[in-house]
Scaffold this motif. Structure first.
Motif, short mmCIF file in Angstrom:
data_model
loop_
_atom_site.label_atom_id
_atom_site.label_comp_id
_atom_site.label_asym_id
_atom_site.label_seq_id
_atom_site.Cartn_x
_atom_site.Cartn_y
_atom_site.Cartn_z
N ALA A 1 1.08 -0.96 -0.23
CA ALA A 1 0.23 -0.29 0.45
C ALA A 1 1.22 1.34 -0.09
O ALA A 1 1.86 1.28 0.62
N PHE A 2 0.32 2.37 -0.07
CA PHE A 2 1.50 3.69 -0.30
C PHE A 2 1.24 3.71 1.46
O PHE A 2 -0.36 3.60 2.23
N ILE A 3 2.03 5.02 1.83
CA ILE A 3 2.00 5.60 2.76
C ILE A 3 1.77 7.26 2.57
O ILE A 3 2.93 7.70 1.94
N ASP A 4 0.92 7.70 3.29
CA ASP A 4 1.18 9.25 3.41
C ASP A 4 1.29 10.25 4.52
O ASP A 4 2.12 9.17 5.55
N ALA A 5 1.89 11.56 4.35
CA ALA A 5 2.72 11.72 5.04
C ALA A 5 1.88 11.65 7.15
O ALA A 5 2.91 11.58 7.97
N THR A 6 0.45 11.50 7.55
CA THR A 6 -0.38 11.14 8.50
C THR A 6 0.20 10.37 8.56
O THR A 6 0.55 10.09 9.94
N GLU A 7 -0.03 8.89 7.64
CA GLU A 7 0.11 7.61 8.17
C GLU A 7 1.70 7.32 8.55
O GLU A 7 2.45 6.85 9.58
N ALA A 8 2.64 7.87 8.14
CA ALA A 8 4.15 7.94 8.62
C ALA A 8 3.89 8.58 9.59
O ALA A 8 5.18 7.67 10.75
N VAL A 9 4.14 9.77 10.06
CA VAL A 9 4.22 10.48 11.44
C VAL A 9 3.57 9.38 12.28
O VAL A 9 4.65 8.83 13.22
N ASP A 10 2.74 8.33 12.26
CA ASP A 10 1.75 7.73 13.50
C ASP A 10 2.63 6.15 12.74
O ASP A 10 3.42 5.60 14.43
#
Length: 542
Positions: free
Chosen positions: A134-143
């Motif tokens: 899956a893709f990972i965006d900035a919000t998910e990366a922080v978490d």
């Protein structure tokens, strides 16, 4: 210059008994394993170990004994190594006895050890690769990257594989990676930009490369990223800063001639490299020349994979010449290239120096008889601990069978033999069978499918392998075995049906009639075996 080097330079020239060759060390490990698993006055008294535990202990025993004896040798200013050899044998004997007295590890002890090791591994490895791609965006990366920011964390390995980082997610990861790069030893960035536009993917790679620049890594995996030359150069800062790499994986990366040259240019030091995997690229002959330069700078290489890389004769010869410097090689995988007979002969010449080889994968290289014979002759004289030999799909005929069989006969540690998709016919199958008759107690898989083998060859082979104590699978499908022969083979395996592969693609009409071949052949035709180490004596002394 260290003291050991200075001492060795001041020794007068003489015949040296130390250090032992890699060949000798490998054979000693095998012998120690036998001491721990077979019947003797000591195993009757203390008990035997299972094969897995015995092999693990044998490697440790030999390694400890070697270190002890080598330290002793370095203290002899003018010694020929004789006393080191004696100490080597004595330490092995002592340690074998200690292991036997201690006995097999209890199940509970093993479970506790495994549990502790698993916990330690979990605390050191940060892995986000599980689950769906899956893709990972900035919000998910922080978490998802939050654990890496915890003060005092002990992560030494990160695995970002299977999660596609975009530009914003990469910017979140950048300062985190900078903060922990000095503690990292292993980095897995395989398949971490999937589905991104080229420009964005290159920016992401540049960000990660810059963040990890200066780390002291032992392992780096950049596979499955369709790098090409641009991608390789995007990781230039990271690659150029590495001086202690032991493992490098560049598989399925679209590495062309230009990209291969970039790899050669950007990795300044490969002196400690042990594993180099370069599978499924479009390297070709010119790229192989660049990779051969990397090999020449990798004297400690143990595991080299360069399969499915479109390398032809010129590139195959270049790689073979370069492999002469990699004398510690244990695993070699060159499958699915276009070497041809000439490169096969060059590879045969190179392999004479590789006493430590345990796995050799040379299928689909267009070796023909000439190349196969050269390689078999070489392996016969070296690699005493060879466990896997694959030479499928090489147009090997019955003419090469005597040489190939002579090689197989002396490989008593052989576990897997794959000679499928050749033209060995009944005569070749019978010669291979005779080579496997004596010993070969570890043999568990034989594949002679698609070899124009008839009833006689199939029966002889089946009768030999079914008697091996660890045997698991015989594949003789897609040959010329008659219906009667198939029934007879099945009868041989009636107590072990799971050991016989499918026989649904045999076509008796497709082969010449060779049914009567070999039934009155002289069974006394034996191949010479390599000399073995004298049985290691275990002495119960003070």
């Amino acid at each position: 210059m260290d003291a050991a080097t200075m001492k060795s330079q001041h020794r007068p020239f003489s015949i040296k008994l130390w250090p032992p060759s890699q060949n000798t060390r490998q054979m000693l490990v095998t012998r120690i394993t036998g001491n721990l698993t077979t019947k003797s006055i000591f195993t009757e008294k203390y008990g035997t170990l299972n094969k897995e535990e015995a092999e693990e202990n044998a490697k440790r025993i030999e390694d400890v004994a070697f270190v002890t004896a080598n330290q002793h040798y370095e203290m002899e200013p003018d010694g020929d190594g004789g006393s080191a050899v004696q100490l080597y044998a004595k330490e092995c004997s002592k340690l074998i006895l200690e292991v036997l007295k201690r006995g097999p590890a209890q199940k509970e002890d093993r479970e506790v050890l495994v549990s502790e090791e698993a916990a330690a591994y979990h605390n050191k490895v940060f892995d986000i690769s599980k689950g769906a791609r899956a893709f990972i965006d900035a919000t998910e990366a922080v978490d998802i990257l939050r654990p890496l920011k915890e003060p005092g964390n002990s992560y030494t390995k990160i695995c970002f594989s299977n999660r596609s980082f975009g530009l914003e997610a990469a910017r979140v990861a950048q300062p985190i990676l900078v903060s922990i790069k000095d503690q990292l030893k292993e980095v897995d960035l395989s398949d971490f930009i999937a589905g991104r536009p080229e420009a964005e993917a290159l920016d992401v790679m540049n960000i990660f490369s810059s963040a990890l620049e200066g780390s002291i890594l032992k392992s780096l995996d950049l596979s499955n990223n369709a790098l090409g030359e641009k991608g390789v150069r995007a990781f230039g800062a990271l690659l150029q800063s590495q001086s202690c790499l032991e493992e490098l994986y560049l598989m399925n990366d679209g590495i062309s001639e230009e990209a291969a040259r970039a790899v050669c240019e950007l990795i300044p030091s490969t002196e400690k490299l042990r594993i180099l995997h370069f599978h499924n690229n479009m390297t070709g002959d010119p790229g192989a020349l660049a990779i051969s330069e990397v090999l020449k700078r990798s004297p400690l290489l143990e595991d080299f994979r360069c399969s499915s890389t479109r390398i032809g004769t010129a590139g195959g010869i270049a790689l073979s010449e370069a492999l002469k410097t990699c004398i510690h090689l244990k695993k070699l995988d060159l499958r699915d290239n276009m070497f041809g007979a000439e490169a096969g002969v060059a590879l045969g010449k190179a392999l004479y120096k590789h006493a430590g080889l345990t796995e050799v994968y040379l299928s689909y290289l267009n070796l023909e008889d000439e190349g196969a014979v050269a390689i078999a002759n070489s392996l016969k004289e070296t690699a005493p601990a060879l466990e896997v030999l694959e030479m499928a799909g090489n147009d090997v005929t019955v003419e090469a069978a005597p040489t190939v069989s002579a090689c197989i006969a002396v490989k008593q540690n052989l576990r897997k033999l794959n000679l499928s998709e050749n033209e060995l016919k009944d005569e070749g199958a019978i010669q291979i069978s005779k080579a496997l008759e004596e010993g070969h107690l570890q043999l568990n898989e034989v594949d002679l499918s698609t070899n124009s083998i008839g009833r006689v060859g199939a029966l002889v082979l089946a009768q030999v392998v079914v008697q091996k104590p660890n045997f698991k699978l015989l594949n003789i499908n897609d040959n010329c075995i008659s219906d009667e022969g198939i029934d007879e083979v099945k009868e041989i395996f009636k107590k072990f049906p799971g050991m016989l592969g499918p026989l649904d693609e045999n076509s008796p009409e497709g082969c010449d009639d060779e049914e009567e071949y070999g039934e009155d052949q002289d069974d006394g035709d034996q191949h010479d075996l390599e000399s073995k180490l004298n049985k290691l004596e275990v002495n119960e002394e003070d």
